[in-house]
Design a protein around this motif. Structure first.
Motif, PDB file in Angstrom:
ATOM      1  N   GLU A   1       0.821  -1.208   0.000  1.00 52.24           N
ATOM      2  CA  GLU A   1       0.000   0.000   0.000  1.00 52.24           C
ATOM      3  C   GLU A   1       0.861   1.268   0.000  1.00 52.24           C
ATOM      4  O   GLU A   1       0.479   2.289  -0.576  1.00 52.24           O
ATOM      5  CB  GLU A   1      -0.949  -0.002   1.207  1.00 52.24           C
ATOM      6  CG  GLU A   1      -2.036  -1.063   1.142  1.00 52.24           C
ATOM      7  CD  GLU A   1      -2.969  -0.896  -0.055  1.00 52.24           C
ATOM      8  OE1 GLU A   1      -3.089   0.230  -0.580  1.00 52.24           O
ATOM      9  OE2 GLU A   1      -3.588  -1.904  -0.457  1.00 52.24           O
ATOM     10  N   TRP A   2       2.036   1.192   0.618  1.00 48.88           N
ATOM     11  CA  TRP A   2       2.945   2.344   0.571  1.00 48.88           C
ATOM     12  C   TRP A   2       3.430   2.591  -0.855  1.00 48.88           C
ATOM     13  O   TRP A   2       3.594   3.742  -1.265  1.00 48.88           O
ATOM     14  CB  TRP A   2       4.133   2.124   1.508  1.00 48.88           C
ATOM     15  CG  TRP A   2       3.804   2.452   2.923  1.00 48.88           C
ATOM     16  CD1 TRP A   2       3.337   1.608   3.881  1.00 48.88           C
ATOM     17  CD2 TRP A   2       3.895   3.732   3.538  1.00 48.88           C
ATOM     18  NE1 TRP A   2       3.134   2.283   5.051  1.00 48.88           N
ATOM     19  CE2 TRP A   2       3.471   3.591   4.876  1.00 48.88           C
ATOM     20  CE3 TRP A   2       4.311   4.993   3.099  1.00 48.88           C
ATOM     21  CZ2 TRP A   2       3.435   4.657   5.773  1.00 48.88           C
ATOM     22  CZ3 TRP A   2       4.279   6.056   3.998  1.00 48.88           C
ATOM     23  CH2 TRP A   2       3.846   5.891   5.313  1.00 48.88           C
ATOM     24  N   THR A   3       3.679   1.530  -1.601  1.00 45.41           N
ATOM     25  CA  THR A   3       4.122   1.738  -2.988  1.00 45.41           C
ATOM     26  C   THR A   3       2.999   2.344  -3.830  1.00 45.41           C
ATOM     27  O   THR A   3       3.267   2.921  -4.891  1.00 45.41           O
ATOM     28  CB  THR A   3       4.571   0.417  -3.640  1.00 45.41           C
ATOM     29  OG1 THR A   3       3.434  -0.421  -3.863  1.00 45.41           O
ATOM     30  CG2 THR A   3       5.588  -0.312  -2.776  1.00 45.41           C
ATOM     31  N   ARG A   4       1.772   2.228  -3.358  1.00 43.26           N
ATOM     32  CA  ARG A   4       0.622   2.798  -4.066  1.00 43.26           C
ATOM     33  C   ARG A   4       0.240   4.170  -3.484  1.00 43.26           C
ATOM     34  O   ARG A   4      -0.813   4.717  -3.789  1.00 43.26           O
ATOM     35  CB  ARG A   4      -0.570   1.849  -3.966  1.00 43.26           C
ATOM     36  CG  ARG A   4      -0.298   0.467  -4.552  1.00 43.26           C
ATOM     37  CD  ARG A   4      -1.415  -0.505  -4.238  1.00 43.26           C
ATOM     38  NE  ARG A   4      -2.659  -0.120  -4.909  1.00 43.26           N
ATOM     39  CZ  ARG A   4      -3.827  -0.713  -4.697  1.00 43.26           C
ATOM     40  NH1 ARG A   4      -3.906  -1.701  -3.805  1.00 43.26           N
ATOM     41  NH2 ARG A   4      -4.893  -0.329  -5.341  1.00 43.26           N
ATOM     42  N   PHE A   5       1.107   4.721  -2.627  1.00 43.82           N
ATOM     43  CA  PHE A   5       0.888   6.032  -2.004  1.00 43.82           C
ATOM     44  C   PHE A   5      -0.416   6.062  -1.206  1.00 43.82           C
ATOM     45  O   PHE A   5      -1.172   7.029  -1.266  1.00 43.82           O
ATOM     46  CB  PHE A   5       0.916   7.153  -3.055  1.00 43.82           C
ATOM     47  CG  PHE A   5       2.192   7.198  -3.839  1.00 43.82           C
ATOM     48  CD1 PHE A   5       3.350   7.717  -3.273  1.00 43.82           C
ATOM     49  CD2 PHE A   5       2.244   6.689  -5.120  1.00 43.82           C
ATOM     50  CE1 PHE A   5       4.543   7.735  -3.986  1.00 43.82           C
ATOM     51  CE2 PHE A   5       3.427   6.703  -5.838  1.00 43.82           C
ATOM     52  CZ  PHE A   5       4.582   7.226  -5.269  1.00 43.82           C
ATOM     53  N   ASN A   6      -0.650   4.982  -0.461  1.00 45.60           N
ATOM     54  CA  ASN A   6      -1.846   4.861   0.352  1.00 45.60           C
ATOM     55  C   ASN A   6      -1.442   4.542   1.789  1.00 45.60           C
ATOM     56  O   ASN A   6      -1.606   3.411   2.272  1.00 45.60           O
ATOM     57  CB  ASN A   6      -2.760   3.765  -0.210  1.00 45.60           C
ATOM     58  CG  ASN A   6      -4.120   3.735   0.475  1.00 45.60           C
ATOM     59  OD1 ASN A   6      -4.364   4.483   1.426  1.00 45.60           O
ATOM     60  ND2 ASN A   6      -4.994   2.875   0.003  1.00 45.60           N
TER      61      ASN A   6
END
Length: 370
Positions: free
Chosen positions: A267-272
């Motif tokens: 989710e961090w790689t998806r800016f979430n």
């Protein structure tokens, strides 16, 4: 990053609202701290033989789920074994009260297993047991380790055992052997070719048994470690593949806490970050004794600028895996953020002593004015 820091209080409160029992970190006073050492194998038959690794895996998983026991992380145990320490020296370096060691012998007729609980302070044997039988008997009756051996170990430690939740393992010997080989490769923390080989082992195991939940989690972890540590132009794709594997693991076994932490990283790689933090808390709610789960929740909070909230989880990761340099990088980062440069320098020095680059030590010294 600045935007994350501004939103961090609201994100943290929203995540904690879903997990009220984890609003504050509750450090458990463990009655016993144990390291399970690799079992020595003596084989006169030849061919692939991974029963020793399998018994260590089963013991570690079951002991790690018992209240009152803190288990040393496999990464730290592997690092200490390579140094040729005595049993008492290993116990001291790992910060444990007891060690479990064992030996597996195989000949044409049978398999014999001996295991012993050792006092970390004196190096003397506290408890021991021996098992004999065929390979098929051992493989099909791993529950014997869960019921009889674990119960006997806990009695020797003066602990009362509550039944552990069922563990969705494979019934296929070949798949299990491939899984153990892949996990051993990941623990080496090597280059791209090491992770590629580990992924190959896991994928072969899952071709044999596609419902092997723990192997799906291990494959997800191998993909995420490869993306994080090795040079790559396809990190986002690797992260997405890790998330896909983690989702498969959770669908098969919702108790796979580590798989939730991998979903959080994705989710961090998806800016979430909100969803990432939620997944990190979900992982901790399911498996608070796992060093990687503690580490990844701590790092998630650090990325949000919540160093004080992160610190207990980072310290728990260090506590469970005290010879893993990456955990000290996070510890140094937390203490730097909190302005305690002496503790940051101590963490950076420990990381350097373990053979990692001295960047965090240099940062701490610079922050302190040196």
């Amino acid at each position: 990053r600045q935007g994350y820091a501004v939103a961090a209080p609201a994100l943290l409160e929203a995540a904690r609202a879903r997990f009220p029992s984890y609003r504050t970190f509750n450090r458990v006073a463990h009655e016993a701290r144990i390291a399970v050492l690799p079992f020595r194998q003596i084989d006169s038959v030849g061919g692939n033989f991974f029963l020793g690794d399998g018994i260590v895996d089963e013991l570690s998983t079951r002991l790690g789920g018992i209240n009152g026991i803190a288990l040393a992380g496999r990464t730290s145990v592997a690092a200490v074994i390579d140094k040729g320490r005595t049993l008492t020296q290993m116990a001291s370096e790992l910060g444990v009260t007891h060690l479990i060691e064992g030996e597996v012998r195989r000949d044409e007729q049978a398999i014999d297993v001996h295991m012993a609980l050792i006092s970390g302070q004196t190096g003397t044997e506290v408890w021991s047991d021996s098992l004999s039988g065929s390979l098929a008997n051992f493989f099909e009756s791993r529950k014997v380790i869960g019921a009889n051996v674990i119960a006997a170990l806990c009695r020797a430690l003066g602990l009362t055992v509550s039944p552990a939740p069922s563990r969705k393992m494979t019934h296929n010997r070949e798949a299990y052997a491939l899984y153990l080989q892949g996990r051993a490769m990941v623990q080496r923390i090597g280059g791209d070719e090491v992770y590629a080989k580990a992924i190959e082992f896991f994928e072969q195991a899952l071709t044999t048994d596609p419902e092997f939940a723990e192997c799906w989690t291990a494959l997800a972890n191998a993909h995420i470690m490869r993306a994080a540590i090795t040079p790559s132009l396809t990190r986002v794709e690797q992260s997405a593949e890790a998330a896909h594997c983690a989702e498969r693991a959770i669908a098969l076994d919702p108790g796979q806490g580590h798989a939730f932490s991998i979903l959080g990283i994705h989710e961090w790689t998806r800016f979430n970050p909100a969803r990432g933090l939620e997944m990190a808390f979900e992982a901790y709610a399911r498996d608070p004794n796992d060093a990687d789960v503690c580490s990844r929740l701590g790092s998630c909070l650090l990325y949000l600028g919540k160093a004080r909230e992160a610190l207990p989880y980072v310290e728990a990761a260090v506590d469970r895996d005290p010879v893993y340099a990456r955990n000290y990088a996070m510890l140094a980062s937390a203490w730097l953020s909190l302005g305690d440069y002496d503790k940051a320098e101590a963490a950076g020095q420990r990381m350097t002593d373990l053979g990692s680059p001295a960047m965090w030590l240099a940062l701490a010294q610079m922050a302190a004015g040196d």
